[in-house]
Design an enzyme around this catalytic site. Structure first.
Site, short mmCIF file in Angstrom:
data_model
loop_
_atom_site.label_atom_id
_atom_site.label_comp_id
_atom_site.label_asym_id
_atom_site.label_seq_id
_atom_site.Cartn_x
_atom_site.Cartn_y
_atom_site.Cartn_z
CG ASN A 96 -1.47 16.47 -21.07
OD1 ASN A 96 -0.72 15.23 -21.22
ND2 ASN A 96 -2.38 16.83 -20.37
CG HIS A 137 7.93 10.78 -24.60
ND1 HIS A 137 6.21 10.32 -24.52
CD2 HIS A 137 7.84 11.89 -24.08
CE1 HIS A 137 5.89 11.45 -23.99
NE2 HIS A 137 6.58 12.20 -23.65
NE ARG A 167 -3.85 -1.80 2.04
CZ ARG A 167 -4.25 -2.90 2.86
NH1 ARG A 167 -3.51 -3.08 3.74
NH2 ARG A 167 -5.12 -3.95 2.65
CG HIS A 178 2.45 14.87 -24.45
ND1 HIS A 178 3.03 16.32 -24.61
CD2 HIS A 178 3.15 14.36 -23.66
CE1 HIS A 178 4.25 16.16 -24.11
NE2 HIS A 178 4.32 15.03 -23.38
CD GLU A 205 -3.01 15.94 -16.58
OE1 GLU A 205 -3.21 16.22 -17.81
OE2 GLU A 205 -2.54 14.98 -15.99
CD GLU A 210 7.71 16.27 -22.76
OE1 GLU A 210 7.13 17.17 -22.18
OE2 GLU A 210 7.33 15.09 -23.10
NE ARG A 224 0.74 17.41 -13.47
CZ ARG A 224 1.21 16.58 -12.68
NH1 ARG A 224 1.01 16.54 -11.32
NH2 ARG A 224 2.23 15.77 -12.98
CE LYS A 273 0.19 13.68 -15.02
NZ LYS A 273 -0.35 14.03 -16.47
CE LYS A 316 6.05 17.52 -15.42
NZ LYS A 316 6.15 16.11 -15.81
CG HIS A 334 0.68 10.25 -25.08
ND1 HIS A 334 0.24 10.62 -23.91
CD2 HIS A 334 2.39 10.16 -24.70
CE1 HIS A 334 1.39 10.70 -22.98
NE2 HIS A 334 2.49 10.59 -23.48
#
Length: 355
Positions: free
Chosen positions: A235, A259, A115, A238, A227, A179, A231, A137, A217, A242
């Site tokens: 993206n 990426h 956990r 992206h 987000e 980025e 935030r 993230k 960032k 993506h």
């Protein structure tokens, strides 16, 4: 370079990072340390990292195969099993030494084992330094779909040591630049302008640019950690990027893209959409296209690729109520979130990219 205070954890740089890490280890009573590294960073980066580590705690190095194709739940299961076999407990510490795959996956494994146990990120690629390791993230891909399973959970610290960049091939350095370019486009036009001519940059300049990129960032994430709003600006490039990355990953006839390579194409495409929606001037769009194409090789998109790429857009995590949402430029240095783009406009963007 000064430490950057993020949302609940510090981001340290270079030599200061190691002294802060060792101080942290001496002040916290961990039972043992597990170092996660992929096959590449185990060979190239741990010989740099380990001599700087000062602790009497037992250290176990756990290696897994490198590559985005291994950023999946199967790898997590294997790592959870190894942690269990090596008697990991709630007071164990995980240190993730590697690129974005290692920090994303390692953070997720640590956040879910028993956990949740503490973890630290030591990013070794430019992409991980300016993006993947910052913001909390953590997660894995679901098949070829990027980052579909994960959590937002912050590390105890991030240690950015730019000497690791000496181990990177040029394509990995370019991947990280994508980025950094994005951070300028969405937040700071002056920062974007610094990338118009990379030929005159030296190592010290790069350190300063990395620090600025992390500041950008972090500033956005601090305003919106989960987000729900601003935030989403991160993206930009992206949504389509993506989808392109996933399509090339799952298609045996295509070479797998890094990426940053996919995101670079995504920024040109979404820059075109921004232009056509009259959010940026044509001159801004052409500048974006010229700068990015001067750094990245052009990707070949065939007509048969476009429909499958569009179909992958439905899995984008920004989507709400079945609607595909874009973060688009509102002039260079500003962003508009929750924007819609028609299918015809998306196709036109690809046609312009190919032209």
């Amino acid at each position: 370079m000064n430490t950057i205070q993020a949302n609940g954890y510090p981001i340290h740089f270079n030599e200061k990072g190691y002294s802060e890490l060792n101080k942290f280890l001496s002040e916290n009573k961990y039972s043992n340390i597990f170092i996660f590294a992929d096959s590449g960073t185990n060979e190239q980066c741990l010989p740099v990292f380990l001599p700087n580590l000062e602790t009497d705690l037992a250290i176990e190095i756990i290696e897994f195969e490198a590559g985005e194709e291994n950023k999946n739940i199967e790898t997590c299961i294997e790592l959870w099993k190894v942690l269990t076999e090596l008697k990991g407990d709630r007071k164990s510490l995980v240190i993730n030494v590697g690129g974005g795959v290692v920090t994303d996956l390692g953070g997720f494994v640590a956040s879910t084992f028993k956990r949740g146990i503490d973890f630290i990120h030591v990013p070794t690629t430019l992409l991980a330094m300016v993006d993947a390791s910052v913001g909390g993230k953590n997660g894995v891909d679901l098949g070829s779909l990027k980052n579909q399973v994960g959590v937002i959970n912050v590390p105890k610290m991030v240690l950015v040591d730019t000497q690791f960049l000496e181990t990177l091939p040029q394509n990995q350095m370019r991947s990280g630049l994508a980025e950094m370019l994005k951070h300028g486009l969405i937040y700071d036009k002056k920062y974007w302008n610094l990338f118009s001519d990379l030929n005159n940059l030296n190592t010290d300049d790069l350190d300063v640019l990395i620090h600025q990129s992390v500041e950008i960032k972090n500033s956005i994430v601090m305003q919106d950690p989960t987000e729900n709003g601003i935030r989403k600006a991160l993206n930009f490039g992206h949504t389509l990027g993506h989808a392109i990355e996933s399509y090339f990953l799952e298609n045996d006839t295509k070479a797998t893209l890094l990426h940053g390579e996919a995101i670079a194409a995504g920024m040109i495409l979404e820059g075109y959409i921004s232009f056509k929606k009259e959010l940026i001037a044509e001159s801004d769009y052409l500048e974006i296209k010229t700068v990015i194409n001067s750094i990245f090789d052009k990707i070949i998109f065939e007509e048969k690729d476009l429909a499958p790429i569009q179909e992958l857009l439905v899995h984008d995590k920004k989507n709400e109520y079945g609607t595909i949402q874009f973060a688009l430029l509102d002039g260079i240095g500003n962003i508009k979130i929750n924007q819609i783009a028609e299918n015809e406009l998306i196709i036109d963007a690809f046609l312009d990219y190919n032209s």
